[in-house]
Design a protein around this motif. Structure first.
Motif, PDB file in Angstrom:
ATOM      1  N   MET A   1       0.828  -1.212   0.000  1.00 40.14           N
ATOM      2  CA  MET A   1       0.000   0.000   0.000  1.00 40.14           C
ATOM      3  C   MET A   1       0.864   1.264   0.000  1.00 40.14           C
ATOM      4  SD  MET A   1      -3.279   0.640   0.058  1.00 40.14           S
ATOM      5  CE  MET A   1      -4.459   1.920   0.403  1.00 40.14           C
ATOM      6  N   LEU A   2       1.902   1.277   0.869  1.00 38.03           N
ATOM      7  CA  LEU A   2       2.760   2.453   0.950  1.00 38.03           C
ATOM      8  C   LEU A   2       3.484   2.691  -0.365  1.00 38.03           C
ATOM      9  CD1 LEU A   2       4.099   4.773   2.451  1.00 38.03           C
ATOM     10  CD2 LEU A   2       5.753   3.139   3.387  1.00 38.03           C
ATOM     11  N   GLU A   3       3.980   1.616  -0.988  1.00 41.94           N
ATOM     12  CA  GLU A   3       4.695   1.797  -2.245  1.00 41.94           C
ATOM     13  C   GLU A   3       3.768   2.266  -3.366  1.00 41.94           C
ATOM     14  OE1 GLU A   3       7.720   2.015  -3.109  1.00 41.94           O
ATOM     15  OE2 GLU A   3       8.551   1.536  -1.152  1.00 41.94           O
ATOM     16  N   GLU A  61      10.221  -4.513   0.247  1.00 42.23           N
ATOM     17  CA  GLU A  61       9.510  -3.336   0.763  1.00 42.23           C
ATOM     18  C   GLU A  61       9.784  -3.120   2.245  1.00 42.23           C
ATOM     19  OE1 GLU A  61       5.390  -3.039  -0.103  1.00 42.23           O
ATOM     20  OE2 GLU A  61       5.610  -3.483  -2.241  1.00 42.23           O
ATOM     21  N   GLY A  62       9.897  -4.204   2.992  1.00 39.92           N
ATOM     22  CA  GLY A  62      10.131  -4.079   4.422  1.00 39.92           C
ATOM     23  C   GLY A  62      11.414  -3.333   4.739  1.00 39.92           C
ATOM     24  N   LEU A  63      12.428  -3.521   3.922  1.00 45.46           N
ATOM     25  CA  LEU A  63      13.702  -2.848   4.131  1.00 45.46           C
ATOM     26  C   LEU A  63      13.746  -1.486   3.439  1.00 45.46           C
ATOM     27  CD1 LEU A  63      16.269  -5.782   3.702  1.00 45.46           C
ATOM     28  CD2 LEU A  63      15.648  -4.589   5.814  1.00 45.46           C
ATOM     29  N   GLN A  64      13.208  -1.395   2.227  1.00 45.29           N
ATOM     30  CA  GLN A  64      13.360  -0.203   1.414  1.00 45.29           C
ATOM     31  C   GLN A  64      12.345   0.889   1.706  1.00 45.29           C
ATOM     32  OE1 GLN A  64      13.789  -2.947  -2.231  1.00 45.29           O
ATOM     33  NE2 GLN A  64      14.725  -1.021  -2.923  1.00 45.29           N
ATOM     34  N   ARG A  68      12.830   4.924   1.893  1.00 46.54           N
ATOM     35  CA  ARG A  68      12.281   5.685   0.762  1.00 46.54           C
ATOM     36  C   ARG A  68      11.297   6.758   1.243  1.00 46.54           C
ATOM     37  NH1 ARG A  68      11.926   4.071  -4.302  1.00 46.54           N
ATOM     38  NH2 ARG A  68       9.632   4.076  -4.380  1.00 46.54           N
ATOM     39  N   LEU A  69      10.534   6.422   2.274  1.00 43.77           N
ATOM     40  CA  LEU A  69       9.594   7.392   2.836  1.00 43.77           C
ATOM     41  C   LEU A  69      10.331   8.576   3.434  1.00 43.77           C
ATOM     42  CD1 LEU A  69       6.679   8.148   3.564  1.00 43.77           C
ATOM     43  CD2 LEU A  69       6.943   6.820   5.671  1.00 43.77           C
TER      44      LEU A  69
END
Length: 383
Positions: A1-3, A61-64, A68-69
């Motif tokens: 969702m965040l990505e 996604e958990g790491l990046q 990125r945010l």
């Protein structure tokens, strides 16, 4: 969702940045070429960072995503800064700024200012300020119509001399070295005061008070004091009168001592002591006596008195040391100082304005209006 959110929001932010670039691509007065260049460079760097985020391959996604945010937030903050400072300054340029830009250039020429003169923006809602990273002098809208506060320009001109934007400018080394020496004097005073409190078996709150004052001196007050010394030495007595003027209009307690809060500027009386000490250093003893009497009369009529903590927070020996160190740093820069009998053109003009004010306060406004009319025809176009 965040990505999914970042994918859309990064794209939208890039378009916003591209749209913002049109403000800097438009034709503006040549005074603002430096600002346009700075903003264009900052904007290009921001867009480049956003595009890197946009094109990054997502593997985990958990790491990046958390990183990125954070990067996206940082780019958004930078874009907001460019828009609210640079773009707004260009979008709100007024004819009055042309006159004030000429005034600033004249002052910088008078004193042999070692940097490119800042340009004026009327973004201030209260008083003078400066954004050294954008080389913007922030001035209230109508201030260019009057003489009595223009001396504050000298104070603002001193802030860039210590700003990180100019860390690698050799011409500023004498001033910066002096600041480092004064910073050591502040640290030594703080440590000595805390040690004395411990030896006297003072309660912990007293030691903490000295620690707070030391932090305020180091973080805020030392730079403000250096700027006050700079203004006093390059402008002359008009700067002391300008401080008197400002303290009446905006000051609330000339002997204020912070106990549990942050204050970005020293107390008004401490600043006046710094200013008068600097003026005395270059021979304005007579003027200092007059200004000192006026200041004391003001304090008496406002019923203000210094408490014991005031002298602990702003001790004479520390103020004397700061003024002396700053003086040598400014002198080593090769500045043209406003010495008695040899004022520079703008320091003389501002000094004459204050002399005219005190000579006939009731008719001063008429004198000022006529002098501004004459001046506007010789150094710039107004309105």
């Amino acid at each position: 969702m965040l990505e999914r959110y970042l994918a859309g929001s990064i794209s939208q932010t890039i378009e916003r940045a591209r749209a913002l670039s049109t403000v800097f691509d438009k034709a503006h007065h040549c005074d603002y070429d430096g600002l346009r260049q700075q903003c264009t460079q900052n904007l290009s760097e921001t867009i480049l960072g956003l595009r890197r985020l946009q094109q990054e391959l997502i593997v985990d996604e958990g790491l990046q995503s958390p990183r990125r945010l954070r990067e996206f937030r940082r780019h958004c903050d930078r874009l907001e800064e460019i828009e609210t400072i640079g773009a707004t300054a260009l979008a709100t340029v007024r004819p009055e700024a042309e006159f004030l830009n000429a005034v600033v250039r004249g002052i910088c020429s008078d004193i042999a200012y070692p940097l490119v003169p800042p340009i004026v923006t009327h973004l201030s809602a209260s008083h003078f300020g400066i954004r050294a990273d954008y080389n913007l002098l922030i001035v209230p809208l109508l201030e260019g119509n009057y003489f009595l506060h223009l001396a504050d320009i000298y104070h603002e001109l001193a802030h860039p001399l210590l700003h990180a934007s100019y860390d690698d400018r050799p011409v500023l080394e004498p001033y910066r070295k002096a600041f480092t020496i004064a910073d050591f004097a502040v640290r030594h005073h703080t440590a000595t005061s805390i040690l004395a409190a411990k030896r006297a078996h003072s309660v912990k709150s007293v030691q903490n008070q000295f620690l707070l004052w030391g932090q305020l001196w180091k973080t805020y007050w030392l730079e403000e004091s250096f700027c006050d010394v700079f203004a006093a030495l390059t402008c002359g007595p008009a700067y002391a009168w300008s401080h008197y003027h400002l303290a009446i209009k905006k000051g609330y307690d000339a002997y204020d001592v912070p106990v549990d809060r942050i204050e970005s500027h020293p107390a008004d009386d401490a600043r006046m002591r710094v200013i008068l000490a600097a003026l005395s250093r270059i021979g304005f003893s007579k003027e200092c006596t007059t200004i000192g009497h006026a200041w004391k009369d003001l304090m008496d009529r406002r019923g203000e008195r210094a408490q014991p903590e005031y002298r602990q927070c702003y001790p004479d020996d520390l103020i004397t040391a700061i003024v002396d160190i700053a003086y040598h740093g400014i002198e080593a820069l090769g500045m043209n100082l406003a010495v008695p009998g040899a004022l520079t053109s703008w320091s003389e003009r501002l000094d004459k304005a204050w002399l005219s004010f005190w000579k006939d306060p009731g008719r001063y406004s008429l004198w000022e209006r006529e002098q501004m009319r004459i001046l506007s025809g010789t150094i710039g176009t107004r309105r």
